[in-house]
Every structure is written in C-alpha cells, then in structure tokens.
Design a protein around this motif. Structure first.
Motif, PDB file in Angstrom:
ATOM      1  N   CYS A 313      -2.838  -4.476   6.713  1.00 58.24           N
ATOM      2  CA  CYS A 313      -1.502  -5.070   6.597  1.00 58.24           C
ATOM      3  C   CYS A 313      -0.635  -4.683   7.794  1.00 58.24           C
ATOM      4  N   GLN A 316      -0.875  -6.744  10.876  1.00 58.47           N
ATOM      5  CA  GLN A 316      -0.181  -8.038  10.910  1.00 58.47           C
ATOM      6  C   GLN A 316       1.179  -7.935  11.596  1.00 58.47           C
ATOM      7  N   THR A 319       0.632  -8.685  15.154  1.00 60.01           N
ATOM      8  CA  THR A 319      -0.035  -9.943  15.487  1.00 60.01           C
ATOM      9  C   THR A 319       0.717 -11.130  14.895  1.00 60.01           C
ATOM     10  N   PHE A 320       0.419 -11.475  13.660  1.00 60.12           N
ATOM     11  CA  PHE A 320       0.997 -12.692  13.079  1.00 60.12           C
ATOM     12  C   PHE A 320       2.505 -12.592  12.879  1.00 60.12           C
ATOM     13  N   SER A 321       2.998 -11.403  12.517  1.00 61.35           N
ATOM     14  CA  SER A 321       4.445 -11.277  12.325  1.00 61.35           C
ATOM     15  C   SER A 321       5.184 -11.501  13.639  1.00 61.35           C
ATOM     16  N   MET A 395       2.732  -7.847   1.294  1.00 59.78           N
ATOM     17  CA  MET A 395       1.979  -9.051   1.620  1.00 59.78           C
ATOM     18  C   MET A 395       2.368 -10.214   0.707  1.00 59.78           C
ATOM     19  N   SER A 469      -9.118  -6.101  10.126  1.00 60.20           N
ATOM     20  CA  SER A 469      -8.197  -7.234  10.121  1.00 60.20           C
ATOM     21  C   SER A 469      -8.764  -8.393  10.931  1.00 60.20           C
ATOM     22  N   LEU A 498      -0.932 -19.516   7.019  1.00 61.86           N
ATOM     23  CA  LEU A 498      -0.792 -18.071   7.112  1.00 61.86           C
ATOM     24  C   LEU A 498      -0.360 -17.479   5.778  1.00 61.86           C
ATOM     25  N   TYR A 502      -1.917 -14.203   3.920  1.00 59.07           N
ATOM     26  CA  TYR A 502      -1.118 -13.086   3.415  1.00 59.07           C
ATOM     27  C   TYR A 502      -1.402 -12.841   1.928  1.00 59.07           C
TER      28      TYR A 502
END
Length: 523
Positions: A313, A316, A319-321, A395, A469, A498, A502
């Motif tokens: 978590c 993230q 990366t994605f956040s 998440m 991840s 996404l 999550y």
C-alpha cells in the motif's frame, strides 16, 4: 579478570574496552545522537532517490521507463541489503564500526557520482547512450550508495537502542517512536527544501549538498564515541542457526532424553515452540542457547511476513497516488504544489501523529499505572495490528476517492488534490504504527546476538512490499486483460480502473490482517 569475563558474556563496554559505566556511557543523550544522524542520512537518501530520476533522464540519457526502473531497483536493493549490514554488525563488527564503514562507503559512492555529474568527459554526448566505462562508473557509485545505506539503516537504530536501559521498555519504545520521527523529518526536508533547490538551482546542487550533509552526519556520529557503550559481536548467528537446523534434521527420528529436554526449560520464552528443534541437542556441538536463539529468530519470521502486504500500500503513494496528483488540481491559492512534493502530505501526518501518540501514552500511563491491562494496547504487536487494519481502510478510501475522481473527470471537472488526503492520512498513521512497532518489536524480541539483523527485517519488509506491488500490478493486468480490459493499461488514469486495483489491495490487506492476528496470538 571478572570484568573482562562479564564483557565477554554480553555486557556493554566503553571505547577503551572496559566495562561501561552507566553514569558515563549510554543514556538518552547518546541515543539522541542516532536520531539527529537519521534526519540527515534519510534526507540524503530520499533526496537522491528523487534526484536520480532527473539525472538518469537528462544527463545519462536513459528513457523514462529505464530511469524509473533503475531508481526502483536502487531503493529496493538498498533496503534488502540491510540484512547484509545487520549480519556484519551482529557477527564481526560493533554497530558503531559498522555505521562508520558503511556510511563512509555511501559517502564515497556519492562523491563518485558527484564527480561524474560535474565532469563532461564522464557523461555521454548529447542524444547518446552512456559508454560501458561511463555506465561502470554510474553503477559503481549507485550501488556503493545502496550498500552503504543497507549497513547504515541496519546498524543505526540498533546502536541507538543499545544506549538505553533495556529494563525500561517504555524508554526503548519511545526511542523507536522518535527515531521514526527523525526518519520522517529527513524525508520532509528532502521533499521540500531539496526539491526547491533542485528545481531552482539545478539537480547538480542536490549531489553537492548531499555530500556535505552526509559528511556532517558522519562527523556528528563519530564525535559521540566517548559516551557510547558498545557490545562485542558474537560471531555469525546464521552459522549457528544452520547448525541447529542441520542437527535437528539429522536427529529427526530420535526422541529427546528427558534430561536434555529439561535443559531447554527456563532458558527463555520459547521452550514450548518449535519443539522439534530440541532434537538438535542430540548433536554434541549444539548448545541449548543456540537452540533458543534459533527458535526466537524463527518466531519473528511470521510477523515479518505479515507486514509485507501493508508496504504494498505504501508503494502506491510513490506511484499511482503521484500520478493521480498530476492530473488533479494542485493549486493552493496562487501556489502550485510540485508533483515531487506530494509526499509532504503523508510525511506531515506521520510527524504530527508521533508526538500525539507519545502524549496519549504518557497520559494513559500516568492515569492507569494500576491497570496494566489497559496499557497493553500500546504493546508493539497491537500497534502493528492496528496499523495493518488502517492500511486496509486506506485502500478502501483510496478506491472511493479514485472512483469519484474518474467520475468527475468524465464530467470535465478536476477535483482538488486534497481529496487524496484521506488515503494519505490513514496510510500515514498506519506507517507510523506499523514501522515504529516493527522496529521496537524486532529489536526487543530478537536474540541479543541478532538485534541488528532482526531490526533490518523492518526495512526488508519495505523492499519486498515494493517488489510485490510491481508483481500485483502485472498479475492484475494479465487477469483483467484476459477477462476484457486491463485495469491499469495505458497511461491515462481516466480510462483505467485504478479504483478496482485499490479495492483488490483492500481485500488482500484484510486477509493479511486475519493472517497476522493468527500469528500474533500464537507468539
């Protein structure tokens, strides 16, 4: 003679090799030096991790994907090498010497990269890939830093905790909380001051400041040598563990004589666990203390494995956040928040939560001294469990926010980046509880001869979380692609799912929480 024998049996010594005097050596002041040094060291580590992306892209002419992978591999390797650093610290050198050697190695790697960055002959020509020699210099410097970081992060927290009275568990617990505070403060400086310097003065200034800062950290740590207390290394714990396992396997068909079985009892807390290892005592070369050491370390591994998913978590947030933040409204009045500074949110939350946590602990202890059961909520295993529960909740919140963001984007509405605050808040508190609890738990519960290596398990959990991840992203894309459309395919988050990824992490973390509770109750 008696003093020397006591030292050999695990007592602390001073820098002259004599038995340490509690009035002169160790204490809160000596342990505080480790916290100060951690602020500077982590600032250097994280600011360079950010700086490397731009350096690889603009100076070494690697592609964006290659640069991102190189940085990810560098960070993962740095954390994994903490096990090696811990092994060296426990087996061959004192933690003080381990820090000095590995910090010097990190500094030399940083100096090598700084020289390469300033000398055009060591850089590739415009629009050209680096030569073999230039790549060799780059990777030598890069992984000298990674190896140095591994040794520093393994030795420093254990060295700081060594300075304290272990009979006062509350003091040890408080040290690890403030050590985590120092770690976050270094990260905050890297995400603000260092980002501003790199954007306004140039990335090459990041290298120069890092060299100076790490040199200062090394000097500060070294100056404390007269007041530190030291513990001599006890030889390779891994060899002793392998010896116990080999002996237990060789004698697996034997029944342990009652006399030898009694030899285990009363040694420590693990005599009822992993009883098959008692058969190792049938081997003449295995001592009961070595069996107990092996049992204790093996008992830590399920707890370690149960924390890896939570670090998936955390991955993230980097990366994605960050990608979400890039396409959200980052304006704050007339100021636009830099993308690299989005980590300020979780770091600020972590920094705020630690003093609040310390305040509540002191308040509960002052009011409930006669009710120790109430104070058990602050025990490391319970802290870790609460942190894992919050990771699952974070998440779930991230999935809801992403669904709302994508829905708004379809209506040509751009949400504020502050909507990400929910996942940052929950994950920030989760990381404070989990990593702080892990550092304290692994240090306090580890065998005396394996404290550096056991503490390094906390950092290894972080590294494995990042690697897993990446694996989960690949698996999710593969499975969803076969079922219709990849969840995370393409570069436009407005056309991905996404939110479903999550939610998958939420479910996996909840299952992992149940797994953790099972092992924590059995510990």
């Amino acid at each position: 003679m008696a003093e020397e024998m006591n030292i050999e049996n695990g007592e602390f010594e001073d820098w002259r090799g004599s038995k340490a005097d509690p009035a002169k050596h160790g204490g809160v002041t000596a342990s505080s030096i480790a916290c100060v040094v951690e602020v500077l060291e982590n600032m250097v580590f994280l600011s360079n991790a950010t700086n490397f992306v731009e350096y690889f892209l603009k100076s070494m002419h690697y592609s964006a994907a290659e640069s991102a992978n190189m940085v990810t591999n560098f960070m993962g390797t740095s954390f994994l090498l903490t096990i090696f650093g811990g092994f060296v610290s426990d087996s061959f050198l004192t933690r003080f010497k381990t820090f000095i050697i590995f910090c010097t190695l990190e500094l030399l790697g940083l100096i090598l990269l700084t020289i390469q960055a300033q000398d055009s002959r060591l850089l590739p020509a415009i629009n050209s890939k680096p030569s073999k020699t230039q790549e060799a210099i780059l990777y030598t410097g890069l992984y000298a830093i990674a190896a140095g970081v591994g040794g520093v992060k393994a030795a420093l927290p254990a060295h700081g905790a060594d300075q304290l009275d272990h009979s006062n568990q509350r003091l040890v617990s408080s040290f690890f909380n403030w050590f985590f505070f120092s770690l976050c403060l270094g990260g905050l400086i890297a995400s603000t001051v260092m980002i501003w310097i790199q954007e306004n003065l140039g990335w090459n200034w990041g290298f120069k400041i890092s060299v100076v800062t790490l040199s200062v950290a090394l000097c500060i740590f070294s100056m404390g040598f007269p007041v530190y207390r030291y513990k001599r290394p006890g030889g390779s714990p891994l060899i002793r563990i392998f010896k116990v396992l080999a002996s237990a396997i060789a004698n697996r068909k034997a029944s342990l004589p009652e006399a030898e079985n009694t030899q285990i009892y009363g040694e420590k807390r693990n005599h009822d666990k992993f009883r098959f290892l008692n058969k190792a005592l049938m081997g003449e070369s295995v001592a009961s203390t070595e069996v107990e050491e092996t049992k204790t370390f093996i008992g830590l591994l399920p707890i370690f494995a149960s924390t890896i998913m939570m670090n998936c978590c955390l991955a993230q947030l980097m990366t994605f956040s960050v990608q979400q933040g890039n396409i959200m409204n980052r304006s704050l009045n007339s100021f636009k928040i830099p993308t690299q500074s989005l980590s300020v949110f979780p770091l600020s939350i972590m920094l705020t939560s630690i003093p609040i946590y310390e305040y509540f602990v002191r308040m509960f202890r002052s009011k409930n001294n006669h009710h120790p059961g109430i104070l058990n909520v602050f025990q490391p295993l319970r802290r870790i469990g609460l942190g894992l529960a919050l990771a699952s909740g974070s998440m779930a919140a991230a999935a809801v926010v992403e669904a709302k963001r994508r829905e708004a984007a379809n209506d040509d509405v751009v949400l504020s980046v502050f909507w990400l605050g929910w996942q940052y808040l929950l994950l920030g508190v989760s990381d404070m509880l989990t990593l702080g609890g892990m550092l304290e738990f692994f240090y306090s519960e580890a065998p005396d001869t394996m404290r550096s290596m056991s503490t390094a398990l906390s950092w290894c959990s972080t590294a494995m979380g990042y690697f897993i991840s990446s694996v989960l992203v690949t698996i999710s894309n593969s499975v969803s692609g076969h079922l219709g459309k990849e969840w995370l395919g393409g570069s436009d988050l407005n056309h991905t799912r996404l939110d479903l990824f999550y939610m998958l992490l939420c479910i996996l973390n909840f299952i992992n929480l149940l797994n953790y509770i099972f092992w924590a109750r059995r510990y």
